[in-house]
Design a protein around this motif. Structure first.
Motif, PDB file in Angstrom:
ATOM      1  N   SER A  36       0.852  -1.193   0.000  1.00 54.46           N
ATOM      2  CA  SER A  36       0.000   0.000   0.000  1.00 54.46           C
ATOM      3  C   SER A  36       0.887   1.241   0.000  1.00 54.46           C
ATOM      4  O   SER A  36       2.009   1.238   0.498  1.00 54.46           O
ATOM      5  CB  SER A  36      -0.954  -0.017   1.178  1.00 54.46           C
ATOM      6  N   HIS A  37       0.362   2.309  -0.600  1.00 54.35           N
ATOM      7  CA  HIS A  37       1.198   3.472  -0.891  1.00 54.35           C
ATOM      8  C   HIS A  37       0.637   4.772  -0.345  1.00 54.35           C
ATOM      9  O   HIS A  37       1.309   5.785  -0.298  1.00 54.35           O
ATOM     10  CB  HIS A  37       1.343   3.590  -2.406  1.00 54.35           C
ATOM     11  N   GLY A  38      -0.657   4.762   0.014  1.00 56.03           N
ATOM     12  CA  GLY A  38      -1.254   5.966   0.590  1.00 56.03           C
ATOM     13  C   GLY A  38      -1.553   7.048  -0.433  1.00 56.03           C
ATOM     14  O   GLY A  38      -1.987   8.133  -0.079  1.00 56.03           O
ATOM     15  N   PHE A  39      -1.340   6.769  -1.726  1.00 57.10           N
ATOM     16  CA  PHE A  39      -1.615   7.776  -2.761  1.00 57.10           C
ATOM     17  C   PHE A  39      -3.090   7.676  -3.135  1.00 57.10           C
ATOM     18  O   PHE A  39      -3.541   6.653  -3.626  1.00 57.10           O
ATOM     19  CB  PHE A  39      -0.721   7.513  -3.976  1.00 57.10           C
ATOM     20  N   ASP A  40      -3.811   8.762  -2.900  1.00 56.74           N
ATOM     21  CA  ASP A  40      -5.256   8.678  -2.923  1.00 56.74           C
ATOM     22  C   ASP A  40      -5.935   9.062  -4.223  1.00 56.74           C
ATOM     23  O   ASP A  40      -7.082   8.724  -4.456  1.00 56.74           O
ATOM     24  CB  ASP A  40      -5.793   9.614  -1.819  1.00 56.74           C
ATOM     25  N   THR A  41      -5.232   9.804  -5.071  1.00 51.08           N
ATOM     26  CA  THR A  41      -5.938  10.382  -6.217  1.00 51.08           C
ATOM     27  C   THR A  41      -5.508   9.743  -7.544  1.00 51.08           C
ATOM     28  O   THR A  41      -5.421  10.412  -8.565  1.00 51.08           O
ATOM     29  CB  THR A  41      -5.665  11.900  -6.288  1.00 51.08           C
ATOM     30  N   VAL A  42      -5.248   8.448  -7.489  1.00 59.38           N
ATOM     31  CA  VAL A  42      -4.768   7.763  -8.697  1.00 59.38           C
ATOM     32  C   VAL A  42      -5.927   7.544  -9.669  1.00 59.38           C
ATOM     33  O   VAL A  42      -6.994   7.085  -9.282  1.00 59.38           O
ATOM     34  CB  VAL A  42      -4.201   6.371  -8.335  1.00 59.38           C
ATOM     35  N   LYS A  43      -5.701   7.824 -10.928  1.00 59.52           N
ATOM     36  CA  LYS A  43      -6.727   7.567 -11.937  1.00 59.52           C
ATOM     37  C   LYS A  43      -6.521   6.153 -12.481  1.00 59.52           C
ATOM     38  O   LYS A  43      -5.397   5.648 -12.509  1.00 59.52           O
ATOM     39  CB  LYS A  43      -6.593   8.569 -13.088  1.00 59.52           C
ATOM     40  N   PRO A  44      -7.614   5.512 -12.946  1.00 58.43           N
ATOM     41  CA  PRO A  44      -7.423   4.186 -13.547  1.00 58.43           C
ATOM     42  C   PRO A  44      -6.689   4.304 -14.892  1.00 58.43           C
ATOM     43  O   PRO A  44      -6.953   5.234 -15.653  1.00 58.43           O
ATOM     44  CB  PRO A  44      -8.852   3.673 -13.746  1.00 58.43           C
ATOM     45  N   VAL A  45      -5.783   3.373 -15.149  1.00 53.53           N
ATOM     46  CA  VAL A  45      -5.006   3.410 -16.396  1.00 53.53           C
ATOM     47  C   VAL A  45      -5.954   3.381 -17.610  1.00 53.53           C
ATOM     48  O   VAL A  45      -5.732   4.059 -18.616  1.00 53.53           O
ATOM     49  CB  VAL A  45      -4.032   2.203 -16.470  1.00 53.53           C
ATOM     50  N   ASP A  46      -7.048   2.622 -17.480  1.00 60.27           N
ATOM     51  CA  ASP A  46      -7.957   2.476 -18.624  1.00 60.27           C
ATOM     52  C   ASP A  46      -8.637   3.784 -19.024  1.00 60.27           C
ATOM     53  O   ASP A  46      -9.039   3.951 -20.166  1.00 60.27           O
ATOM     54  CB  ASP A  46      -9.035   1.424 -18.315  1.00 60.27           C
ATOM     55  N   LEU A  47      -8.782   4.691 -18.077  1.00 57.17           N
ATOM     56  CA  LEU A  47      -9.402   5.982 -18.410  1.00 57.17           C
ATOM     57  C   LEU A  47      -8.516   6.706 -19.431  1.00 57.17           C
ATOM     58  O   LEU A  47      -8.985   7.203 -20.459  1.00 57.17           O
ATOM     59  CB  LEU A  47      -9.558   6.831 -17.137  1.00 57.17           C
ATOM     60  N   THR A  82       1.407   6.462   5.139  1.00 50.06           N
ATOM     61  CA  THR A  82       1.653   5.229   4.379  1.00 50.06           C
ATOM     62  C   THR A  82       2.624   5.486   3.227  1.00 50.06           C
ATOM     63  O   THR A  82       3.487   4.656   2.926  1.00 50.06           O
ATOM     64  CB  THR A  82       0.330   4.667   3.806  1.00 50.06           C
ATOM     65  N   SER A  83       2.478   6.662   2.585  1.00 45.39           N
ATOM     66  CA  SER A  83       3.400   6.978   1.481  1.00 45.39           C
ATOM     67  C   SER A  83       4.823   7.103   2.011  1.00 45.39           C
ATOM     68  O   SER A  83       5.777   6.623   1.384  1.00 45.39           O
ATOM     69  CB  SER A  83       3.023   8.303   0.814  1.00 45.39           C
ATOM     70  N   VAL A  84       4.965   7.742   3.181  1.00 47.30           N
ATOM     71  CA  VAL A  84       6.298   7.906   3.775  1.00 47.30           C
ATOM     72  C   VAL A  84       6.885   6.531   4.083  1.00 47.30           C
ATOM     73  O   VAL A  84       8.045   6.246   3.755  1.00 47.30           O
ATOM     74  CB  VAL A  84       6.216   8.773   5.062  1.00 47.30           C
ATOM     75  N   GLU A  85       6.051   5.662   4.674  1.00 49.23           N
ATOM     76  CA  GLU A  85       6.539   4.312   5.015  1.00 49.23           C
ATOM     77  C   GLU A  85       6.976   3.576   3.754  1.00 49.23           C
ATOM     78  O   GLU A  85       7.995   2.894   3.729  1.00 49.23           O
ATOM     79  CB  GLU A  85       5.437   3.514   5.732  1.00 49.23           C
ATOM     80  N   TYR A  86       6.184   3.735   2.689  1.00 50.53           N
ATOM     81  CA  TYR A  86       6.534   3.063   1.441  1.00 50.53           C
ATOM     82  C   TYR A  86       7.897   3.559   0.936  1.00 50.53           C
ATOM     83  O   TYR A  86       8.785   2.772   0.615  1.00 50.53           O
ATOM     84  CB  TYR A  86       5.454   3.281   0.368  1.00 50.53           C
ATOM     85  N   LEU A  87       8.062   4.889   0.897  1.00 43.86           N
ATOM     86  CA  LEU A  87       9.315   5.445   0.369  1.00 43.86           C
ATOM     87  C   LEU A  87      10.506   5.087   1.251  1.00 43.86           C
ATOM     88  O   LEU A  87      11.588   4.786   0.753  1.00 43.86           O
ATOM     89  CB  LEU A  87       9.179   6.968   0.206  1.00 43.86           C
ATOM     90  N   ASP A  88      10.273   5.078   2.575  1.00 39.97           N
ATOM     91  CA  ASP A  88      11.356   4.660   3.486  1.00 39.97           C
ATOM     92  C   ASP A  88      11.757   3.219   3.165  1.00 39.97           C
ATOM     93  O   ASP A  88      12.939   2.875   3.159  1.00 39.97           O
ATOM     94  CB  ASP A  88      10.908   4.747   4.953  1.00 39.97           C
ATOM     95  N   SER A  89      10.740   2.377   2.869  1.00 38.11           N
ATOM     96  CA  SER A  89      11.029   0.958   2.648  1.00 38.11           C
ATOM     97  C   SER A  89      11.866   0.736   1.393  1.00 38.11           C
ATOM     98  O   SER A  89      12.551  -0.262   1.260  1.00 38.11           O
ATOM     99  CB  SER A  89       9.731   0.141   2.583  1.00 38.11           C
TER     100      SER A  89
END
Ligand SMILES: C[S@@+](CC[C@H](N)C(=O)[O-])C[C@H]1O[C@@H](n2cnc3c(N)ncnc32)[C@H](O)[C@@H]1O
Length: 630
Positions: free
Chosen positions: A380-391, A450-457
């Motif tokens: 999980s990445h915590g990024f909330d405003t991702v658009k679907p690739v298919d759009l 969550t995004s910070v944790e992801y980037l730290d990882s």
């Protein structure tokens, strides 16, 4: 009636009407309601100061006049090449630029003028929690450098734009207007811009787009379903459960004829780059990542003895699968089930024109967008405003397959993934340019943890641009990894990107506003002698010269040797750049003999040798070569 000859026009040439039309074409924003020229607005566009609010049709807000100053203030920045964060830096034509998009759009004005076929942007919707970049036309770059900690290691913090702020809408409008204005210059004459939006600023967005592109350039408004899950907390803000979003579409020029893409949905030339059981075909993946809303147990069944992978389901039902299988249209390629599409399967579609409907079906949901990013990043990445690739894939499918695509609010980089996928499917040559702010993430803010944790990882700096770059690196790795690959990898295809980062110019400029007391003056003089910023490499300088001379950042550059010194040959010898600090007459002569159109050297290279400089000017002039120093 149509077979009658047209009568000869016996009136004299209507020059004023023609000139008016030409001006309106150049500056659609100066068109009045009655189709005439708003001369005050024209003055404003050309840099004069006037009152924009007074009895004028169109949208006015406090700060609009300032927008024109923001647009006109030149950027004092440059874009630094960053090969270690790139993939295939030397050969790729795709770009990911880290920086504030206003500065970046300014830096792109010369080299990318009229080059972009399609822009897709998904700007902040101004929901009350968005960070709205605080432009300051007098020190815009300085703001950025402070924000990213490039001049002050602590990194300046900016708050979010909340509704309680008295300038809530104005701030958003003042952020959007200059960016749209500058972006329009980059579009091809028949280019199109697609802008995602929700109910918060839809009306305002339409009005400023009318202002920037001209009302006659409005192409339409697409809608798509963002969710099928009721939500009693967030989305009911305006009283209704909002489950659609909009993508508004404008063309670069008002005079654009109904573009063929409107009619020829999926009607672009079909390609059959693969070899199937019955000959030339196109292999398409039939496996899709699913989210909670779209999970269908009935879409998980074996095809050719293979089940969809973890977190995925088929896009076709059991009956369709049986039909395709019986006609030999399903094959296992590199361990993955793919559908083979042959020319005869599309014979009807090829001749028939299909509409580009304003409501987009089956383009995924917001949850699908997030799930796809989770799958790619592996957690999980915590990024909330991702658009679907298919759009974005759907929009791309209506445009030529060699389009240059720009997204200057890139977020997690969905647009780049859609471009790479589309090319892998039809062997197209689309290229992308993404721009993303290295927006700082704060572990003390719950939504960003969550995004910070992801980037730290993954041991990366805590900012959003890192998520974007990492995503695209992983997408490319998937293409190359035969085991996990979703699409067959075509080694000849461009599956890389060059990273550039916004920073202050490599060249220190004379600060006319600095105090003239002895010490300050001494400092300025010192700057003037060694005017290249400390720590900057020849490559850094090379790309600044390219950009500011109007060459794209992906122009072919070759390292060369000239009379014992090193240099660069740009665009197959069209321009020669020599950044040596000790130039000689032999070097000058050798460069002139190579007959480039332009030569650029460091002023420093003449080290006060005025005689050498005068000779150089003469030698290049005799051979009609444009010679410049920096
Ligand atoms: C709504 S998100 C885009 C999401 C993207 N479509 C995706 O699918 O991941 C908007 C992005 O624009 C970025 N942004 C905001 N202001 C910016 C600026 N001045 N320059 C560059 N990027 C900016 C934000 O950091 C945010 O990531």
């Amino acid at each position: 009636m149509t077979d009658q000859p047209k009568p000869l026009d016996l009136t004299s040439h209507n020059l004023p009407a023609e000139k008016t039309a030409e001006l309106l074409r150049l500056f659609p924003e100066i068109r009045t309601e009655g189709g005439q020229i708003d001369f005050d607005k024209l003055k404003l566009v050309l840099g004069a100061t006037i009152d924009v609010g007074r009895e004028r049709y169109g949208l006015a807000w406090p700060g609009k006049a300032e927008c024109f100053k923001t647009i006109q203030a030149p950027s004092m920045g440059t874009l630094l090449p960053t090969p270690d964060e790139s993939v295939d830096f030397d050969t790729t034509e795709n770009l990911i630029i880290e920086g504030d998009n206003l500065e970046v759009l300014k830096l792109m004005q010369k080299a990318y003028l009229g080059k972009v076929k399609m822009i897709y942007i998904d700007p902040p919707y101004n929901t009350g929690n968005d960070f709205i970049y605080p432009d300051n036309y007098t020190e815009s770059l300085q703001t950025y450098l402070e924000y990213t900690g490039q001049v002050d290691s602590s990194g300046k913090k900016f708050g979010t734009n909340s509704e309680a702020d008295g300038r809530y809408h104005s701030k958003w409008l003042s952020m959007m207007y200059p960016r749209l204005y500058l972006a329009r210059n980059l579009m091809q004459e028949d280019g199109l811009i697609f802008i995602s939006m929700d109910d918060h600023e839809l009306e305002n967005l339409r009005r400023i787009c009318d202002d920037v592109f001209g009302e006659a350039s409005f192409v339409g408004m697409l809608t798509w379903t963002t969710t099928t899950q009721p939500d009693n907390i967030g989305r009911a803000r305006f009283g209704l459960q909002q489950n659609i979003e909009y993508v508004i579409v404008y063309s670069r020029c008002p005079s654009i004829e109904l573009p063929p893409f409107i009619l020829a949905s999926n009607g672009q030339e079909r390609k059959y780059p693969h070899q199937g059981r019955f000959g030339a075909c196109r292999f398409e993946i039939i496996e899709r990542a699913f989210d909670g809303a779209y999970a269908r147990p009935t879409l998980r069944f074996p095809i050719l003895g293979i089940m969809p992978r973890e977190g995925k389901q088929w896009q076709i039902g059991e009956e369709t699968a049986k039909d395709l299988e019986s006609r030999g249209r399903l094959e296992i390629i590199d361990g993955i089930v793919k559908r083979a599409v042959y020319p005869e399967d599309e014979a009807d579609e090829q001749t028939g024109l299909m509409p580009f409907w304003s409501h987009l079906e089956r383009v995924g949901t917001s949850q699908a967008g997030k799930a796809e990013l989770t799958r790619i990043l592996g957690r999980s990445h915590g990024f909330d405003t991702v658009k679907p690739v298919d759009l974005i894939a759907e929009i791309l499918s209506h445009l030529p397959d060699d389009s240059l695509v720009l997204d200057f609010f890139a977020g997690s980089g969905t647009t780049a993934q859609a471009v790479l996928n589309a090319n892998a499917i039809d062997n197209g040559k689309r290229r992308f340019i993404l721009v993303q702010l290295p927006a700082l993430l704060d572990p003390d803010i719950v939504q960003q943890r969550t995004s910070v944790e992801y980037l730290d990882s993954i041991d990366k700096p805590r900012n959003l641009a890192e998520i974007c770059k990492e995503r695209i690196r992983r997408v490319i790795k998937e293409f190359r990894d035969e085991e996990a690959g979703q699409l067959s990898f075509n080694a000849k295809q461009d599956q890389g990107f060059r990273v550039f980062k916004l920073s202050e110019s490599n060249f220190k400029t004379w600060d006319a506003s600095a105090s003239k007391d002895g010490k300050e003056l001494e400092k300025q003089l010192e700057l003037h002698i060694e005017h290249i910023r400390l720590g900057r490499t020849s490559e850094d300088i090379l790309y600044e010269i390219l950009l500011k001379s109007g060459f794209a950042l992906t122009t072919p550059v070759e390292k060369i040797e000239v009379a014992g010194k090193s240099g660069y040959s740009v665009a197959n010898g069209g321009m020669l750049i020599c950044l040596e600090k000790e130039l000689t007459l032999e070097v000058i002569r050798a460069m002139a003999d190579m007959k480039p159109q332009r030569v650029v050297c460091l002023d420093l290279g003449f080290a006060g040798n005025d005689q050498l400089k005068t000779n150089a000017v003469q030698i290049f002039k005799n051979k009609e070569i444009v010679f410049k120093t920096v």
